[in-house]
Design an enzyme around this catalytic site. Structure first.
Site, PDB file in Angstrom:
ATOM      1  CB  THR A 144       6.253   3.044  -2.506  1.00 22.94           C
ATOM      2  OG1 THR A 144       5.988   1.803  -3.174  1.00 22.94           O
ATOM      3  CG2 THR A 144       4.930   3.727  -2.258  1.00 22.94           C
ATOM      4  CB  SER A 179      -2.867  -0.822  -0.594  1.00 22.28           C
ATOM      5  OG  SER A 179      -1.750   0.012  -0.303  1.00 22.28           O
ATOM      6  CE1 TYR A 181       3.123   3.211   2.533  1.00 18.45           C
ATOM      7  CE2 TYR A 181       3.058   1.411   0.931  1.00 18.45           C
ATOM      8  CZ  TYR A 181       3.755   2.408   1.590  1.00 18.45           C
ATOM      9  OH  TYR A 181       5.079   2.615   1.295  1.00 18.45           O
ATOM     10  CG  HIS A 182       0.895   1.096  -2.483  1.00 16.96           C
ATOM     11  ND1 HIS A 182       0.444  -0.109  -2.014  1.00 16.96           N
ATOM     12  CD2 HIS A 182       2.242   0.989  -2.564  1.00 16.96           C
ATOM     13  CE1 HIS A 182       1.474  -0.927  -1.842  1.00 16.96           C
ATOM     14  NE2 HIS A 182       2.583  -0.290  -2.171  1.00 16.96           N
ATOM     15  CE  LYS A 185       5.170   5.908   1.378  1.00 17.19           C
ATOM     16  NZ  LYS A 185       6.085   6.648   2.246  1.00 17.19           N
TER      17      LYS A 185
END
Ligand code: NAD
Length: 382
Positions: A144, A179, A181-182, A185
């Protein structure tokens, strides 16, 4: 090519599977249906009704004669993954299969841990699976643009030339994710880069911007092929979420000042970018990074665009500046390079009023499905 789409029941994966199948590739899907279960957990839904995966692929076969094989299972189960790789012997493995909501990852400790284990371990299994079973297979991994954060210099595609104390090197571009989540990644990117170097894996990391829209030519062929469309405060992304808010008479919920600027792309470009990556594989041992977005907008720009089109369609909505539940800069420099996919043939579908109008019309047709309590953000970063 034989192509596996992991996460092929999801928002990006399903249209990609159909598109690649239509182009004549031999496509199969891996998915553990986790996304549908997270809807149950959050008491939420896709505004568009979505058929189950079995029905979806049966309808595709009925309409086109093309078969998409499905494997229901979890990338975290290595034996399952290895068996799929043995059966399919893929040329390319497209990896969409992660928990992709930043707010979901910030709910609490359990959700942060779940997100990082699901994503990081799943990707590690894919890397080991490729090494052991199909060493020539090209990994196409969805990253992302959020991996980079918002540095005060232009964002390059994966690497930055640095001069330091009289010496020069090309180094991975610094990552400042916003975050858990990030962060997952970023951890994935590091693991992939490492295995390219030590095992000679060939990989493309696609740092994708925020995806808007829902339809492709293929998903529009029949209601059973319809794609999911998220609008809630946890999984709904800017633009799609604003459009749906406008149809139910909700204010457009801009977090803070709305100067947060990001890269965006149409779902029709997502499917094409995957095709471009698959047809132009990375070399053995190469960790290739593309920035996969077509235009940059601030959140407030998007709200204003939606407000204008919604008004033309008879919906009067206000733009509301909510207290920002996230920790992020609201006024900042943002410019990112995105030439590599264009150089390989991507012709962007840009965000026009017509595009917004089309999504709005789909949202209008299903607006009775919107659960209004889910629209406002419910997760705080602090
Ligand atoms: P999605 O949640 O709609 O789809 C992901 C799919 O993966 C779901 O069907 C889910 O059931 C499946 N999945 C999750 N974990 C799995 C596991 N361990 N094993 C098997 N299947 C699993 O998400 P999406 O919006 O289609 O995003 C796809 C990918 O693209 C994600 O990796 C996401 O981070 C990335 N991405 C998405 C966007 C966006 O705007 N949607 C933007 C940038 C990057």
């Amino acid at each position: 090519m034989n192509i596996i789409i992991a996460g092929g029941d999801g928002f990006c994966g399903w249209p990609t599977a159909l598109y690649l199948s239509k182009q004549g590739h031999d496509v199969s899907i891996i998915d553990n249906m986790a996304r549908r279960k997270w809807d149950d957990e959050l008491k939420s839904n896709s505004i568009t009704p979505i058929a189950d995966l079995k029905e979806r692929v049966e309808k595709w076969k009925e309409l086109t004669g093309k078969e998409i094989r499905t494997y229901e299972g979890d990338l975290n189960h290595y034996d399952f993954l290895k068996e799929v790789l043995r059966q399919e012997s893929p040329d390319a493995f497209v990896h969409f299969a992660e928990q992709r909501s930043a707010p979901y990852s910030m709910i609490d400790r359990e959700h942060a841990i779940f997100t990082q284990v699901n994503n990081v371990v799943g990707t590690l299994n894919v890397l080991y699976g490729i090494k052991e079973m199909v060493p020539d297979c090209h990994l196409i991994k969805l990253g992302t643009m959020g991996e980079y954060g918002t540095p005060n210099i232009p964002i390059e595609e994966g690497y930055l030339e640095v001069e330091h104390k009289g010496r020069k090197d090309v180094l991975p571009y610094p990552k400042q994710p916003g975050s858990f989540y990030h962060l997952s990644k970023v951890h994935d990117s590091h693991n992939i880069m490492f295995t390219c170097k030590v095992w000679g894996i060939r990989a493309t990391d696609l740092n994708q911007g925020v995806v808007y829209g829902l339809d492709t030519e293929e998903t529009q062929m029949d209601p059973v092929l319809a794609n999911r469309l998220d609008y809630d405060g946890v999984f709904g992304t800017a633009l799609n979420r604003f459009i749906i808010q406008s149809t139910v008479g909700h204010d457009l919920t801009v977090y803070g000042k709305g100067g947060q600027t990001r890269g965006f792309l149409n779902i029709q470009d997502t499917v094409r970018c995957i095709e471009i990556a698959a047809e132009n594989p990375a070399d053995k041992g190469e960790f290739r990074v593309f920035n996969q977005f077509t235009e940059e907008f601030s959140v407030l720009d998007l709200a204003n665009k939606v407000q204008k089109v919604a008004k033309e369609e008879g919906f009067d909505t206000d733009v509301a500046h909510l207290d920002n539940p996230r920790v992020e800069l609201e006024d900042h420099f943002f410019h990112a390079e995105n030439t590599k996919l264009r150089d390989l043939g991507l012709e962007p579908h840009l965000l026009t009023d017509e595009v917004i109008r089309n999504i709005l019309k789909t949202a209008m047709a299903h607006k009775d499905r919107v659960i209004e309590e889910n629209v406002l953000p419910s997760v705080s970063w602090k």
